[in-house]
Design a protein around this motif. Structure first.
Motif, PDB file in Angstrom:
ATOM      1  N   LEU A  55       0.814  -1.224   0.000  1.00  0.00           N
ATOM      2  CA  LEU A  55       0.000   0.000   0.000  1.00  0.00           C
ATOM      3  C   LEU A  55       0.844   1.270   0.000  1.00  0.00           C
ATOM      4  CD1 LEU A  55      -2.711  -1.169   2.563  1.00  0.00           C
ATOM      5  CD2 LEU A  55      -2.840  -1.210   0.060  1.00  0.00           C
ATOM      6  N   SER A  56       2.140   1.119  -0.213  1.00  0.00           N
ATOM      7  CA  SER A  56       3.070   2.242  -0.355  1.00  0.00           C
ATOM      8  C   SER A  56       4.139   1.808  -1.356  1.00  0.00           C
ATOM      9  CB  SER A  56       3.772   2.571   0.974  1.00  0.00           C
ATOM     10  OG  SER A  56       2.851   2.681   2.043  1.00  0.00           O
ATOM     11  N   ASP A  57       4.777   2.787  -1.990  1.00  0.00           N
ATOM     12  CA  ASP A  57       5.953   2.503  -2.816  1.00  0.00           C
ATOM     13  C   ASP A  57       7.149   3.116  -2.108  1.00  0.00           C
ATOM     14  OD1 ASP A  57       8.015   2.273  -4.579  1.00  0.00           O
ATOM     15  OD2 ASP A  57       6.938   3.079  -6.313  1.00  0.00           O
ATOM     16  N   MET A  58       7.802   2.297  -1.285  1.00  0.00           N
ATOM     17  CA  MET A  58       8.862   2.806  -0.414  1.00  0.00           C
ATOM     18  C   MET A  58      10.131   3.196  -1.191  1.00  0.00           C
ATOM     19  SD  MET A  58       7.200   2.750   2.393  1.00  0.00           S
ATOM     20  CE  MET A  58       8.276   2.910   3.827  1.00  0.00           C
ATOM     21  N   GLN A  59      10.164   2.917  -2.508  1.00  0.00           N
ATOM     22  CA  GLN A  59      11.314   3.326  -3.326  1.00  0.00           C
ATOM     23  C   GLN A  59      11.206   4.795  -3.749  1.00  0.00           C
ATOM     24  OE1 GLN A  59      13.675   0.953  -3.547  1.00  0.00           O
ATOM     25  NE2 GLN A  59      12.183  -0.220  -2.359  1.00  0.00           N
ATOM     26  N   LYS A  60       9.998   5.328  -3.692  1.00  0.00           N
ATOM     27  CA  LYS A  60       9.773   6.712  -4.137  1.00  0.00           C
ATOM     28  C   LYS A  60      10.206   7.705  -3.069  1.00  0.00           C
ATOM     29  CE  LYS A  60       5.737   6.265  -7.149  1.00  0.00           C
ATOM     30  NZ  LYS A  60       4.277   6.412  -7.123  1.00  0.00           N
ATOM     31  N   ASN A  61      10.513   8.916  -3.521  1.00  0.00           N
ATOM     32  CA  ASN A  61      10.856   9.988  -2.596  1.00  0.00           C
ATOM     33  C   ASN A  61       9.682  10.966  -2.556  1.00  0.00           C
ATOM     34  OD1 ASN A  61      12.201  11.689  -0.915  1.00  0.00           O
ATOM     35  ND2 ASN A  61      13.465  12.615  -2.501  1.00  0.00           N
ATOM     36  N   ALA A  62       8.631  10.564  -1.821  1.00  0.00           N
ATOM     37  CA  ALA A  62       7.418  11.399  -1.769  1.00  0.00           C
ATOM     38  C   ALA A  62       6.732  11.189  -0.425  1.00  0.00           C
ATOM     39  CB  ALA A  62       6.485  11.043  -2.913  1.00  0.00           C
ATOM     40  N   GLY A  63       7.474  11.461   0.644  1.00  0.00           N
ATOM     41  CA  GLY A  63       6.937  11.231   1.983  1.00  0.00           C
ATOM     42  C   GLY A  63       7.317   9.855   2.501  1.00  0.00           C
ATOM     43  N   ARG A  64       6.912   9.571   3.740  1.00  0.00           N
ATOM     44  CA  ARG A  64       7.327   8.320   4.384  1.00  0.00           C
ATOM     45  C   ARG A  64       6.592   7.085   3.875  1.00  0.00           C
ATOM     46  NH1 ARG A  64       7.181  11.499   8.626  1.00  0.00           N
ATOM     47  NH2 ARG A  64       5.292  10.574   9.465  1.00  0.00           N
ATOM     48  N   HIS A  65       5.365   7.253   3.394  1.00  0.00           N
ATOM     49  CA  HIS A  65       4.622   6.117   2.815  1.00  0.00           C
ATOM     50  C   HIS A  65       4.062   6.538   1.466  1.00  0.00           C
ATOM     51  CE1 HIS A  65       4.668   4.870   7.120  1.00  0.00           C
ATOM     52  NE2 HIS A  65       4.913   3.714   6.548  1.00  0.00           N
ATOM     53  N   PRO A  66       4.948   6.631   0.460  1.00  0.00           N
ATOM     54  CA  PRO A  66       4.556   7.209  -0.823  1.00  0.00           C
ATOM     55  C   PRO A  66       3.458   6.411  -1.541  1.00  0.00           C
ATOM     56  CG  PRO A  66       6.954   7.071  -0.625  1.00  0.00           C
ATOM     57  CD  PRO A  66       6.376   6.258   0.491  1.00  0.00           C
ATOM     58  N   MET A  67       2.696   7.147  -2.326  1.00  0.00           N
ATOM     59  CA  MET A  67       1.603   6.574  -3.110  1.00  0.00           C
ATOM     60  C   MET A  67       2.153   5.608  -4.166  1.00  0.00           C
ATOM     61  SD  MET A  67      -1.701   6.863  -3.645  1.00  0.00           S
ATOM     62  CE  MET A  67      -2.912   6.568  -4.948  1.00  0.00           C
ATOM     63  N   PRO A  68       1.637   4.355  -4.219  1.00  0.00           N
ATOM     64  CA  PRO A  68       2.008   3.472  -5.325  1.00  0.00           C
ATOM     65  C   PRO A  68       1.425   4.037  -6.625  1.00  0.00           C
ATOM     66  CG  PRO A  68       0.860   2.272  -3.565  1.00  0.00           C
ATOM     67  CD  PRO A  68       0.676   3.732  -3.309  1.00  0.00           C
ATOM     68  N   ASP A  69       2.037   3.718  -7.771  1.00  0.00           N
ATOM     69  CA  ASP A  69       1.442   4.176  -9.027  1.00  0.00           C
ATOM     70  C   ASP A  69       0.311   3.233  -9.437  1.00  0.00           C
ATOM     71  OD1 ASP A  69       2.575   1.994 -10.476  1.00  0.00           O
ATOM     72  OD2 ASP A  69       4.399   3.139 -10.856  1.00  0.00           O
ATOM     73  N   LYS A  70      -0.421   3.637 -10.451  1.00  0.00           N
ATOM     74  CA  LYS A  70      -1.620   2.888 -10.851  1.00  0.00           C
ATOM     75  C   LYS A  70      -1.295   1.459 -11.285  1.00  0.00           C
ATOM     76  CE  LYS A  70      -4.492   6.854 -12.067  1.00  0.00           C
ATOM     77  NZ  LYS A  70      -5.045   7.699 -13.142  1.00  0.00           N
ATOM     78  N   GLU A  71      -0.176   1.303 -11.956  1.00  0.00           N
ATOM     79  CA  GLU A  71       0.198  -0.043 -12.439  1.00  0.00           C
ATOM     80  C   GLU A  71       0.476  -0.980 -11.261  1.00  0.00           C
ATOM     81  OE1 GLU A  71      -0.234  -2.481 -15.119  1.00  0.00           O
ATOM     82  OE2 GLU A  71      -0.409  -0.383 -15.722  1.00  0.00           O
ATOM     83  N   GLN A  72       1.158  -0.458 -10.240  1.00  0.00           N
ATOM     84  CA  GLN A  72       1.441  -1.261  -9.036  1.00  0.00           C
ATOM     85  C   GLN A  72       0.128  -1.672  -8.348  1.00  0.00           C
ATOM     86  OE1 GLN A  72       4.032   1.874  -7.467  1.00  0.00           O
ATOM     87  NE2 GLN A  72       5.592   0.337  -7.061  1.00  0.00           N
ATOM     88  N   LEU A  73      -0.800  -0.721  -8.222  1.00  0.00           N
ATOM     89  CA  LEU A  73      -2.070  -1.012  -7.557  1.00  0.00           C
ATOM     90  C   LEU A  73      -2.904  -2.005  -8.376  1.00  0.00           C
ATOM     91  CD1 LEU A  73      -3.053   2.502  -6.183  1.00  0.00           C
ATOM     92  CD2 LEU A  73      -2.437   0.484  -4.835  1.00  0.00           C
ATOM     93  N   LYS A  74      -2.932  -1.818  -9.682  1.00  0.00           N
ATOM     94  CA  LYS A  74      -3.685  -2.740 -10.547  1.00  0.00           C
ATOM     95  C   LYS A  74      -3.147  -4.162 -10.381  1.00  0.00           C
ATOM     96  CE  LYS A  74      -5.275  -3.218 -15.345  1.00  0.00           C
ATOM     97  NZ  LYS A  74      -4.648  -4.431 -15.926  1.00  0.00           N
ATOM     98  N   THR A  75      -1.816  -4.294 -10.351  1.00  0.00           N
ATOM     99  CA  THR A  75      -1.195  -5.611 -10.151  1.00  0.00           C
ATOM    100  C   THR A  75      -1.590  -6.204  -8.803  1.00  0.00           C
ATOM    101  OG1 THR A  75       0.671  -5.011 -11.558  1.00  0.00           O
ATOM    102  CG2 THR A  75       1.022  -6.844 -10.038  1.00  0.00           C
ATOM    103  N   LEU A  76      -1.570  -5.382  -7.757  1.00  0.00           N
ATOM    104  CA  LEU A  76      -1.975  -5.852  -6.426  1.00  0.00           C
ATOM    105  C   LEU A  76      -3.420  -6.341  -6.444  1.00  0.00           C
ATOM    106  CD1 LEU A  76      -1.604  -6.122  -3.315  1.00  0.00           C
ATOM    107  CD2 LEU A  76      -2.358  -3.722  -3.146  1.00  0.00           C
ATOM    108  N   PHE A  77      -4.310  -5.558  -7.025  1.00  0.00           N
ATOM    109  CA  PHE A  77      -5.728  -5.923  -7.069  1.00  0.00           C
ATOM    110  C   PHE A  77      -5.929  -7.231  -7.849  1.00  0.00           C
ATOM    111  CE2 PHE A  77      -6.660  -1.054  -7.076  1.00  0.00           C
ATOM    112  CZ  PHE A  77      -6.339  -0.973  -5.733  1.00  0.00           C
ATOM    113  N   GLU A  78      -5.225  -7.359  -8.964  1.00  0.00           N
ATOM    114  CA  GLU A  78      -5.379  -8.557  -9.811  1.00  0.00           C
ATOM    115  C   GLU A  78      -4.775  -9.784  -9.140  1.00  0.00           C
ATOM    116  OE1 GLU A  78      -5.612  -6.531 -14.263  1.00  0.00           O
ATOM    117  OE2 GLU A  78      -3.668  -7.254 -13.546  1.00  0.00           O
ATOM    118  N   GLN A  79      -3.586  -9.621  -8.540  1.00  0.00           N
ATOM    119  CA  GLN A  79      -2.949 -10.759  -7.865  1.00  0.00           C
ATOM    120  C   GLN A  79      -3.711 -11.183  -6.612  1.00  0.00           C
ATOM    121  OE1 GLN A  79       1.175  -9.629  -7.308  1.00  0.00           O
ATOM    122  NE2 GLN A  79       1.716 -10.187  -9.414  1.00  0.00           N
TER     123      GLN A  79
END
Length: 270
Positions: A55-79
């Motif tokens: 529920l976060s993309d910890m590789q991004k530099n956008a705060g401590r719990h950065p927003m995952p991108d849409k592709e990451q979320l779509k993959t999570l939902f599908e998997q």
């Protein structure tokens, strides 16, 4: 049954197999604890979503719990084997911000039938819902996403609010002492985003679980557009969820939150 929350007593035991379950238990002080709890015992057929892995993309530099991108979320939902029209139930330990974080991500993804178990995992167990220690194996799905972009904003969107280019009320979900800038144990700079109001999300915990609180009405009215944030976008999600439960119409979440804002912009104190 509300817009967001459902009480265990309003669920039918006989329908356990019809519900899609997501276990979102987590501990900010011990990031491995949620998975450990899941492996010990979880609702039968529940998949596990970890705040920092899913529920976060910890590789991004956008705060401590950065927003995952849409592709990451779509993959999570599908998997996770989700379908857009399924009845999806999310639980954490109760009175926590993790199930609401997962719920918000699903709202953003356009899922319509998603509820948070108000009382949390132990209440489900006590009510007789089947549990297991076996990992849930699901068949992946293929989704046509219906992203709800109006529910999300980033640092630039918040800057437009601060600069008066967009008329929205900023609502800070952190403890008042952090909002005022008197104490800051996590972020490098103390204070709040200029112009923001404050409503500590922990005021929403009643008898150990999240519930609407009429004191919110004294801070923000139902007809104003609201953008909620906190330190890292996690504890803003219960505030967002309760606003929606109370039928506030126009609410969005700044997922990067204060920890993202201070990397580029000035703050206010007091």
């Amino acid at each position: 049954m509300g817009n967001v929350f459902v009480s265990v007593k309003d669920l039918e035991l006989a329908k356990q197999h019809d519900y899609k379950w997501i276990d979102a238990r987590f501990n900010l002080q011990n990031p491995n604890e949620g998975l450990t709890l899941y492996e010990e015992d979880h609702i039968k057929n529940a998949v596990y979503w970890n705040l920092e892995k899913h529920l976060s993309d910890m590789q991004k530099n956008a705060g401590r719990h950065p927003m995952p991108d849409k592709e990451q979320l779509k993959t999570l939902f599908e998997q996770s084997g989700l379908q857009q029209d399924q009845f999806i139930l999310i639980y954490d330990q109760g009175g926590s911000p993790f199930a609401t974080r997962a719920w918000w991500m699903l709202q953003y993804g356009g899922f319509k039938n998603v509820k948070v178990i108000q009382e949390g995992y132990q209440a489900l167990r006590k009510a007789g819902f089947k549990t297991t220690s076996e990992k849930t194996i699901v068949a992946s799905t293929q989704l046509e996403m219906n992203w709800q972009d109006q529910l999300y904003t980033d640092r630039d969107g918040v800057k437009a609010i601060v600069d008066g280019k967009e008329k929205r009320t900023l609502l800070d979900a952190r403890a008042n002492i952090r909002y005022r800038g008197e104490e800051e144990a996590i972020d490098k700079i103390a204070g709040h985003i200029p112009g923001a109001l404050n409503y500590d999300w922990e005021q929403l915990i009643e008898n150990g679980y999240l519930a609407p609180n009429d004191s919110l009405l004294d801070v923000v009215s139902k007809d104003e557009p609201i953008t909620v944030y906190c330190g890292s976008g996690v504890t803003a999600s219960p505030l967002y969820a309760v606003l929606k439960e109370m039928e506030y119409e126009n609410v969005q979440l700044y997922t990067g939150s204060y920890s993202d804002w201070i990397t580029k912009y000035e703050v206010e104190k007091g």
